[in-house]
Write a protein that holds these residues in place. Structure first.
Motif, PDB file in Angstrom:
ATOM      1  N   UNK A 233       1.237  -1.455 -17.500  1.00  0.00           N
ATOM      2  CA  UNK A 233       1.463  -0.228 -16.686  1.00  0.00           C
ATOM      3  C   UNK A 233      -0.125   0.371 -16.310  1.00  0.00           C
ATOM      4  N   UNK A 234      -0.651   0.656 -17.455  1.00  0.00           N
ATOM      5  CA  UNK A 234      -1.951   1.375 -17.324  1.00  0.00           C
ATOM      6  C   UNK A 234      -2.816   0.681 -16.527  1.00  0.00           C
ATOM      7  N   UNK A 235      -2.857  -0.659 -16.555  1.00  0.00           N
ATOM      8  CA  UNK A 235      -4.015  -1.423 -15.866  1.00  0.00           C
ATOM      9  C   UNK A 235      -3.658  -1.609 -14.382  1.00  0.00           C
ATOM     10  N   UNK A 236      -2.244  -1.597 -14.129  1.00  0.00           N
ATOM     11  CA  UNK A 236      -2.058  -1.681 -12.858  1.00  0.00           C
ATOM     12  C   UNK A 236      -2.209  -0.448 -11.828  1.00  0.00           C
ATOM     13  N   UNK A 237      -1.815   0.635 -12.777  1.00  0.00           N
ATOM     14  CA  UNK A 237      -2.284   1.977 -12.015  1.00  0.00           C
ATOM     15  C   UNK A 237      -3.768   2.248 -11.974  1.00  0.00           C
ATOM     16  N   UNK A 238      -4.434   1.737 -12.895  1.00  0.00           N
ATOM     17  CA  UNK A 238      -5.902   1.681 -12.873  1.00  0.00           C
ATOM     18  C   UNK A 238      -6.470   0.987 -11.595  1.00  0.00           C
ATOM     19  N   UNK A 239      -5.983  -0.244 -11.535  1.00  0.00           N
ATOM     20  CA  UNK A 239      -6.279  -1.049 -10.282  1.00  0.00           C
ATOM     21  C   UNK A 239      -5.999  -0.213  -8.906  1.00  0.00           C
ATOM     22  N   UNK A 240      -4.792   0.082  -8.809  1.00  0.00           N
ATOM     23  CA  UNK A 240      -4.345   0.945  -7.678  1.00  0.00           C
ATOM     24  C   UNK A 240      -5.366   2.125  -7.633  1.00  0.00           C
ATOM     25  N   UNK A 241      -5.663   3.006  -8.640  1.00  0.00           N
ATOM     26  CA  UNK A 241      -6.675   4.246  -8.250  1.00  0.00           C
ATOM     27  C   UNK A 241      -8.035   3.542  -7.996  1.00  0.00           C
ATOM     28  N   UNK A 242      -8.370   2.658  -8.531  1.00  0.00           N
ATOM     29  CA  UNK A 242      -9.720   2.161  -7.878  1.00  0.00           C
ATOM     30  C   UNK A 242      -9.724   1.787  -6.458  1.00  0.00           C
ATOM     31  N   UNK A 243      -8.974   1.041  -6.036  1.00  0.00           N
ATOM     32  CA  UNK A 243      -8.706   0.571  -4.847  1.00  0.00           C
ATOM     33  C   UNK A 243      -8.499   1.856  -4.096  1.00  0.00           C
ATOM     34  N   UNK A 244      -7.597   2.765  -4.193  1.00  0.00           N
ATOM     35  CA  UNK A 244      -7.510   3.890  -3.345  1.00  0.00           C
ATOM     36  C   UNK A 244      -8.728   4.571  -3.232  1.00  0.00           C
ATOM     37  N   UNK A 245      -9.445   5.023  -4.299  1.00  0.00           N
ATOM     38  CA  UNK A 245     -10.660   5.396  -4.075  1.00  0.00           C
ATOM     39  C   UNK A 245     -11.860   4.675  -3.304  1.00  0.00           C
ATOM     40  N   UNK A 246     -11.902   3.377  -3.253  1.00  0.00           N
ATOM     41  CA  UNK A 246     -12.766   2.621  -2.670  1.00  0.00           C
ATOM     42  C   UNK A 246     -12.441   2.491  -1.042  1.00  0.00           C
ATOM     43  N   UNK A 247     -10.933   2.903  -0.770  1.00  0.00           N
ATOM     44  CA  UNK A 247     -10.656   2.545   0.725  1.00  0.00           C
ATOM     45  C   UNK A 247     -10.458   4.302   1.082  1.00  0.00           C
ATOM     46  N   UNK A 248     -10.483   5.311   0.477  1.00  0.00           N
ATOM     47  CA  UNK A 248     -10.285   6.571   1.010  1.00  0.00           C
ATOM     48  C   UNK A 248      -8.965   6.956   0.974  1.00  0.00           C
ATOM     49  N   UNK A 249      -7.977   6.775   0.027  1.00  0.00           N
ATOM     50  CA  UNK A 249      -6.595   7.068   0.168  1.00  0.00           C
ATOM     51  C   UNK A 249      -6.213   7.718  -1.092  1.00  0.00           C
ATOM     52  N   UNK A 250      -5.218   8.492  -1.093  1.00  0.00           N
ATOM     53  CA  UNK A 250      -4.667   9.082  -2.253  1.00  0.00           C
ATOM     54  C   UNK A 250      -3.808   8.027  -2.919  1.00  0.00           C
ATOM     55  N   UNK A 251      -3.726   8.046  -4.256  1.00  0.00           N
ATOM     56  CA  UNK A 251      -3.025   7.306  -5.049  1.00  0.00           C
ATOM     57  C   UNK A 251      -1.583   7.699  -4.764  1.00  0.00           C
ATOM     58  N   UNK A 252      -0.509   6.854  -4.610  1.00  0.00           N
ATOM     59  CA  UNK A 252       0.646   7.238  -4.245  1.00  0.00           C
ATOM     60  C   UNK A 252       1.742   6.666  -5.309  1.00  0.00           C
ATOM     61  N   UNK A 253       2.773   5.781  -5.128  1.00  0.00           N
ATOM     62  CA  UNK A 253       3.492   5.376  -6.193  1.00  0.00           C
ATOM     63  C   UNK A 253       3.215   4.010  -6.645  1.00  0.00           C
ATOM     64  N   UNK A 254       3.349   3.856  -7.904  1.00  0.00           N
ATOM     65  CA  UNK A 254       3.418   2.486  -8.680  1.00  0.00           C
ATOM     66  C   UNK A 254       4.579   2.031  -8.963  1.00  0.00           C
TER      67      UNK A 254
END
Length: 319
Positions: A233-254
């Motif tokens: 759970x932590x790792x998936x959310x972390x990957x999501x947060x990193x990708x969101x930052x890279x593409x300029x999006x807000x983190x949403x739902x996991x």
């Protein structure tokens, strides 16, 4: 500053994890498994976590070593399949698999501790015995391809960097339904120390403009709820947060989906101890800088606040 994602009259986000654990333990089908230990298993489970306001699915009913999970994720993104970079950082989570292979193939009853010490000290030994085969990172950033030659044979082509492709597609075609990172390479499963458990990630953009959010879904074919899922759970959310930052999006739902979702029969003490505890606090993650690419993050780029968990609970890993 991150906002508190939990209101006074809504259940703590961690409660759904505890409910899943209790359901599997109380109602799971008793099964034999490849480890010989035995499990209680259900098929098909879903958890959902809102990552807005810096929230992360970091369990508080036992301490989860989020830096260890983060180092593993950063290791995946390098494409490495050898445990030596992890060993040199004190990360132990992959050690049992190559150690078991070493003992089985050589007949040398070298202890796990001595094996790991030798991996750290001897690069040649690590190159021979520390490799896990083409596991996660290899598939994520260097999925193999093959080119047909003029004589009809095949030779290795350029590998596919799925992570880079997803970031490019999110940037250029955000509403595509093809933002996928896949780890289940059927042709190479037999060469892997462990076939991928967290196998498929899909990303989805909702909203527009400044309100656009990056959602993610992880499908996990096999899930050890007690030991593996807190890291997953932590790792998936972390990957999501990193990708969101890279593409300029807000983190949403996991959204997490489990296939064979199980608890090992020898984890009764862990399970009963954890289920007797109440979630406490709402930990948040700040990514303190935006590196040039997703492959340039360092462990120092991540800062967790508000994490005051219950003590850790030890249990043996089934190999």
């Amino acid at each position: 500053m991150p906002t508190d994602p939990v209101s006074n009259d809504s259940p703590h986000p961690e409660q759904q994890y505890l409910d899943l654990m209790r359901h599997v333990w109380d109602n799971g089908d008793k099964r034999q498994d490849r480890t010989g230990i035995g499990t209680r298993s259900i098929f098909g489970a879903t958890l959902r976590f809102d990552l807005s306001g810096g929230a992360m699915p970091l369990l508080t009913t036992k301490r989860v070593y989020w830096k260890t999970a983060t180092r593993e994720m950063l290791w995946f993104l390098t494409g490495s399949t050898n445990i030596r970079p992890l060993v040199l950082q004190g990360v132990k989570i992959w050690n049992e698999w190559p150690h078991a292979r070493y003992v089985n193939e050589t007949g040398d009853a070298l202890s796990l501790e001595a094996f790991v010490e030798r991996i750290a000290a001897d690069e040649k030994f690590a190159a021979r015995w520390g490799d896990l085969g083409p596991v996660y990172g290899k598939q994520w950033v260097d999925w193999p391809t093959y080119d047909r030659t003029q004589d009809g044979s095949y030779r290795a082509g350029n590998g596919i960097n799925q992570v880079a492709q997803v970031i490019e597609s999110l940037s250029n075609n955000p509403f595509s339904r093809r933002h996928i990172i896949e780890g289940w390479n059927v042709a190479e499963l037999d060469r892997m120390a462990l076939p991928p458990c967290h196998k498929t990630y899909q990303f989805h953009v909702s909203g527009r403009g400044k309100e656009a959010r990056l959602n993610a879904l992880l499908y996990q074919r096999s899930c050890d709820v007690a030991l593996g899922l807190p890291f997953n759970l932590w790792s998936a959310a972390l990957l999501q947060r990193m990708i969101a930052q890279q593409v300029g999006l807000q983190p949403g739902e996991l959204v997490w989906n489990g296939g064979d979702t199980h608890l090992y029969s020898n984890h009764a003490d862990l399970i009963e101890t954890q289920l007797a505890r109440e979630p406490q606090g709402c930990p948040t993650l700040e990514i303190v800088r935006k590196p040039p690419t997703i492959f340039d993050y360092k462990i120092e780029d991540f800062a967790v606040s508000g994490y005051e968990p219950h003590p850790p609970i030890q249990a043996a890993v089934a190999v």
